[in-house]
Design a protein around this motif. Sequence first.
Motif, PDB file in Angstrom:
ATOM      1  N   LEU A 252      41.387  49.024  42.322  1.00 25.99           N
ATOM      2  CA  LEU A 252      41.407  50.465  42.544  1.00 25.99           C
ATOM      3  C   LEU A 252      41.765  50.840  43.973  1.00 25.99           C
ATOM      4  O   LEU A 252      42.570  51.735  44.209  1.00 25.99           O
ATOM      5  N   LYS A 253      41.151  50.171  44.951  1.00 25.93           N
ATOM      6  CA  LYS A 253      41.344  50.544  46.352  1.00 25.93           C
ATOM      7  C   LYS A 253      41.038  49.348  47.238  1.00 25.93           C
ATOM      8  O   LYS A 253      40.167  48.539  46.915  1.00 25.93           O
ATOM      9  N   VAL A 254      41.739  49.259  48.362  1.00 24.83           N
ATOM     10  CA  VAL A 254      41.479  48.185  49.311  1.00 24.83           C
ATOM     11  C   VAL A 254      41.275  48.791  50.687  1.00 24.83           C
ATOM     12  O   VAL A 254      41.956  49.757  51.066  1.00 24.83           O
ATOM     13  N   ASN A 255      40.306  48.254  51.428  1.00 24.68           N
ATOM     14  CA  ASN A 255      40.063  48.620  52.821  1.00 24.68           C
ATOM     15  C   ASN A 255      40.312  47.372  53.646  1.00 24.68           C
ATOM     16  O   ASN A 255      39.434  46.525  53.794  1.00 24.68           O
ATOM     17  N   ASP A 256      41.558  47.259  54.147  1.00 24.31           N
ATOM     18  CA  ASP A 256      41.955  46.033  54.843  1.00 24.31           C
ATOM     19  C   ASP A 256      41.153  45.833  56.114  1.00 24.31           C
ATOM     20  O   ASP A 256      40.800  44.699  56.477  1.00 24.31           O
ATOM     21  N   ALA A 257      40.833  46.930  56.798  1.00 20.96           N
ATOM     22  CA  ALA A 257      40.100  46.806  58.064  1.00 20.96           C
ATOM     23  C   ALA A 257      38.712  46.218  57.846  1.00 20.96           C
ATOM     24  O   ALA A 257      38.241  45.389  58.635  1.00 20.96           O
ATOM     25  N   LYS A 258      38.050  46.622  56.773  1.00 19.18           N
ATOM     26  CA  LYS A 258      36.705  46.125  56.484  1.00 19.18           C
ATOM     27  C   LYS A 258      36.700  44.924  55.549  1.00 19.18           C
ATOM     28  O   LYS A 258      35.640  44.404  55.208  1.00 19.18           O
ATOM     29  N   LYS A 259      37.903  44.496  55.100  1.00 22.66           N
ATOM     30  CA  LYS A 259      38.033  43.373  54.167  1.00 22.66           C
ATOM     31  C   LYS A 259      37.193  43.606  52.907  1.00 22.66           C
ATOM     32  O   LYS A 259      36.481  42.721  52.425  1.00 22.66           O
ATOM     33  N   LEU A 260      37.331  44.828  52.369  1.00 24.31           N
ATOM     34  CA  LEU A 260      36.633  45.204  51.151  1.00 24.31           C
ATOM     35  C   LEU A 260      37.635  45.715  50.127  1.00 24.31           C
ATOM     36  O   LEU A 260      38.675  46.256  50.485  1.00 24.31           O
ATOM     37  N   ALA A 261      37.302  45.534  48.883  1.00 22.46           N
ATOM     38  CA  ALA A 261      38.107  46.112  47.810  1.00 22.46           C
ATOM     39  C   ALA A 261      37.170  46.682  46.758  1.00 22.46           C
ATOM     40  O   ALA A 261      36.039  46.199  46.579  1.00 22.46           O
ATOM     41  N   TYR A 262      37.642  47.713  46.073  1.00 24.04           N
ATOM     42  CA  TYR A 262      36.922  48.283  44.941  1.00 24.04           C
ATOM     43  C   TYR A 262      37.717  47.977  43.682  1.00 24.04           C
ATOM     44  O   TYR A 262      38.931  48.204  43.624  1.00 24.04           O
ATOM     45  N   ILE A 263      37.045  47.440  42.696  1.00 22.43           N
ATOM     46  CA  ILE A 263      37.705  47.086  41.443  1.00 22.43           C
ATOM     47  C   ILE A 263      36.904  47.633  40.266  1.00 22.43           C
ATOM     48  O   ILE A 263      35.710  47.918  40.382  1.00 22.43           O
ATOM     49  N   SER A 264      37.587  47.781  39.158  1.00 23.21           N
ATOM     50  CA  SER A 264      36.937  48.068  37.885  1.00 23.21           C
ATOM     51  C   SER A 264      37.022  46.783  37.069  1.00 23.21           C
ATOM     52  O   SER A 264      38.120  46.250  36.871  1.00 23.21           O
ATOM     53  N   LYS A 277      32.249  46.542  44.159  1.00 23.71           N
ATOM     54  CA  LYS A 277      32.730  46.379  45.530  1.00 23.71           C
ATOM     55  C   LYS A 277      32.807  44.887  45.830  1.00 23.71           C
ATOM     56  O   LYS A 277      31.840  44.157  45.605  1.00 23.71           O
ATOM     57  N   VAL A 278      33.978  44.444  46.323  1.00 12.44           N
ATOM     58  CA  VAL A 278      34.229  43.017  46.514  1.00 12.44           C
ATOM     59  C   VAL A 278      34.444  42.723  47.991  1.00 12.44           C
ATOM     60  O   VAL A 278      35.228  43.414  48.668  1.00 12.44           O
ATOM     61  N   ASP A 279      33.768  41.705  48.503  1.00 10.59           N
ATOM     62  CA  ASP A 279      34.007  41.186  49.847  1.00 10.59           C
ATOM     63  C   ASP A 279      35.219  40.257  49.768  1.00 10.59           C
ATOM     64  O   ASP A 279      35.174  39.222  49.089  1.00 10.59           O
ATOM     65  N   LEU A 280      36.309  40.624  50.450  1.00  6.60           N
ATOM     66  CA  LEU A 280      37.548  39.860  50.326  1.00  6.60           C
ATOM     67  C   LEU A 280      37.469  38.496  50.998  1.00  6.60           C
ATOM     68  O   LEU A 280      38.286  37.616  50.705  1.00  6.60           O
ATOM     69  N   MET A 281      36.526  38.293  51.884  1.00  6.19           N
ATOM     70  CA  MET A 281      36.411  36.999  52.555  1.00  6.19           C
ATOM     71  C   MET A 281      35.616  36.002  51.722  1.00  6.19           C
ATOM     72  O   MET A 281      35.908  34.802  51.735  1.00  6.19           O
ATOM     73  N   THR A 282      34.621  36.493  50.979  1.00  6.34           N
ATOM     74  CA  THR A 282      33.746  35.579  50.237  1.00  6.34           C
ATOM     75  C   THR A 282      33.933  35.652  48.726  1.00  6.34           C
ATOM     76  O   THR A 282      33.539  34.725  48.013  1.00  6.34           O
ATOM     77  N   GLY A 283      34.492  36.732  48.255  1.00 10.28           N
ATOM     78  CA  GLY A 283      34.622  36.926  46.815  1.00 10.28           C
ATOM     79  C   GLY A 283      33.361  37.440  46.156  1.00 10.28           C
ATOM     80  O   GLY A 283      33.328  37.639  44.939  1.00 10.28           O
ATOM     81  N   LYS A 284      32.314  37.676  46.940  1.00  7.91           N
ATOM     82  CA  LYS A 284      31.084  38.205  46.370  1.00  7.91           C
ATOM     83  C   LYS A 284      31.266  39.684  46.028  1.00  7.91           C
ATOM     84  O   LYS A 284      31.972  40.404  46.720  1.00  7.91           O
TER      85      LYS A 284
END
Length: 686
Positions: A252-264, A277-284
């Motif tokens: 749905l959305k990515v925040n590159d600065a915070k390394k976060l993404a929102y997915i459905s 909400k997904v942590d792009l560095m850890t996958g959690k």
Amino acid sequence: MRLSSFTSQLCSAAIAAMLLASCSTSTTEHKANTNRLNSQQAQVPLIPIEDFFNEQNIHHLKMSADGKWLAFTKEYQGASNIYVMADKSDLASATLLTQSIEPIKEFEWSSNSNELFFMKDKGGNENTQIFKLSFETPQGKIEPKEQQLTHNDKVKYSVMEQPKDNPEQLVVMANHDESSRMDIYWLNTHDGKLTPIFENNLNLVQMKFNKQGHPVIGSSTNLDNSYSLYTLIDGTWRKIIHTAKGESIDILKVNDAKKLAYISANIGERDKQQLLKVDLMTGKYETLHKDPKDEADVYQVLFNDAGEPLAISYYGGRLRTYALDTEFAKHWDVINRHFNQDVEITITERNEKNNLWQINVASDRASSLDYQYNAINGDIHLLADIPPSIQPELLSPRQSLVYTARDGVKIQAYLTLPKGNQRNLPTIILPHGGPWARDYWALDSGYFHAIAQFYANRGYAVLQPNFRASTGFGKHFLNLGNNNWGTGSMQDDLTDGANYLVEQGIADKNRLGIFGASYGGYAALSGATFTPDLYQAVIAYVGPSSLVTLMASFPDYWRPYLGQWFESVGDPLIPEQKQDMENRSPINFVDNIKAPLMLIQGANDPRVTQVESDNIAKKMYQKSLPVEYLLAKDEGHGFIKRANKLAAIIATGRFFGKYLGGKVDNNVNPALLEHLNSLNVEIEKL
């Protein structure tokens, strides 16, 4: 319209025999039923087909980035074209920007002022090309300039994004270098130069980019019907989530600065898609919101410019929206109090620079309207005053209902009934395409919703079931469709819907028809062959007659994404699966057909090729079965050119009127009838 399958005398005999074989009433009783229907409906005026698809109707109304201009599509000489007008001006002032003979399907405003981008193909072949459209206003007169940016008609190009900090480039996806691979490029908006930025060997079907236009995150749909989520870290793609079979991820959305993404996603124990909400560095990941009613998947999420969610929507039978932000909730309350009638409201654009929002307000009996909301002072004004081509009170309410299938599964559906008599009606089952799609409530939410109203005006009950495998109702419901095409529960859901209306006294069991397009066309053919005693008239519109040839016909660039197809339909390269596909293919069971059949096909269809309709038409002709066949040589997967579209709908109305007894409008534009005759196929010459 004459039948093209045999001589007039033999056709009349065959039709009479089939009607007698499939109906318990006599011919006299059938005529009596028809006469009663016509008498009861006589007070309801027949609405011309042109009014259901009015040339003056506008679509895809969008505000420019600065809020000064409105662009929309409207038919010009039979094809959808782009118009523009100043905000707060009258529709009569709108200026035609394009004069394309091929319908323009998609457009977007550029971040640059007075500039748009649009895509179109040739004859429905789906190899869309990208165009830039700019305009100047010397002395107040709008002067457009059109530039084609891509030029290979054998390639499908699509715009993914215009980077915020690199607006002179478009991020596009195309099978430009390899026909079976959709790679990512920058497309220069001045000279059309393509620069490769990602060779898509991961078969990513969805991607998000940073402000400069570089990829950050992507998801792939795999051949085992699973999904993978990848993130690009230090120049290397890393898989951070891999789902089980039958689960899905939507970025749905990515925040590159915070390394976060929102997915459905519906991963793990989740049945319905939830906002994660997904942590792009850890996958959690963590769940932020799920449907309070546990009824539906995430339908839509509204984000602010900082990339944080403001509101979330779910769609079961009707749209429901929940505020996730306190400040947004105040605005949402103002908007909903302004529109206090039974409508569905969505926010299609939210500009934080000028605090102007675009709001779409949809109804089941009127074309949707777009408004502008000023988030500073709460002012709401109509963006374009569009007179309705049909007064809403002449159309029928669209009811959301739920019925129970034979195995206990609940099926949500929409029912449209005629004005006046609503008992013992001729009835049309209208299954949607996909099948991984669904029907919605609003009139403008689907091509066939206007057609449902057209049939209701002719005296029919129309049922549009969201049968199992439809999207939006959770992964369990969707995956119940696997290996259930044609002879399984997906078709049973349609049969059970028809029987439900009979049990309710709404449908006359001796006057049932089925009409569908794409998967719905396959379902119509399956109804004719696998439940031959149920329907008295069948229309298949771009519908596959063979699952084996269907799977073989997909374009090269579809190949990496067919995991869901293999899981639900089968792989023809595996002998036992191919045999099962043959057993579910209507082409192999033409001998079962009792009802008259109409076929509608586009000659340039890349998904359901012409051979699908040709083959079953020839078989029915050889067996002296009643069949009519319409073929448009300048269309693809569905008719979008005005003359073709209207002529085909007129033909379906006459076909159902002949075999089911609904009303037929004989006051038809002679030019449309002449065009309809040009679409008729002489099957004996195939």
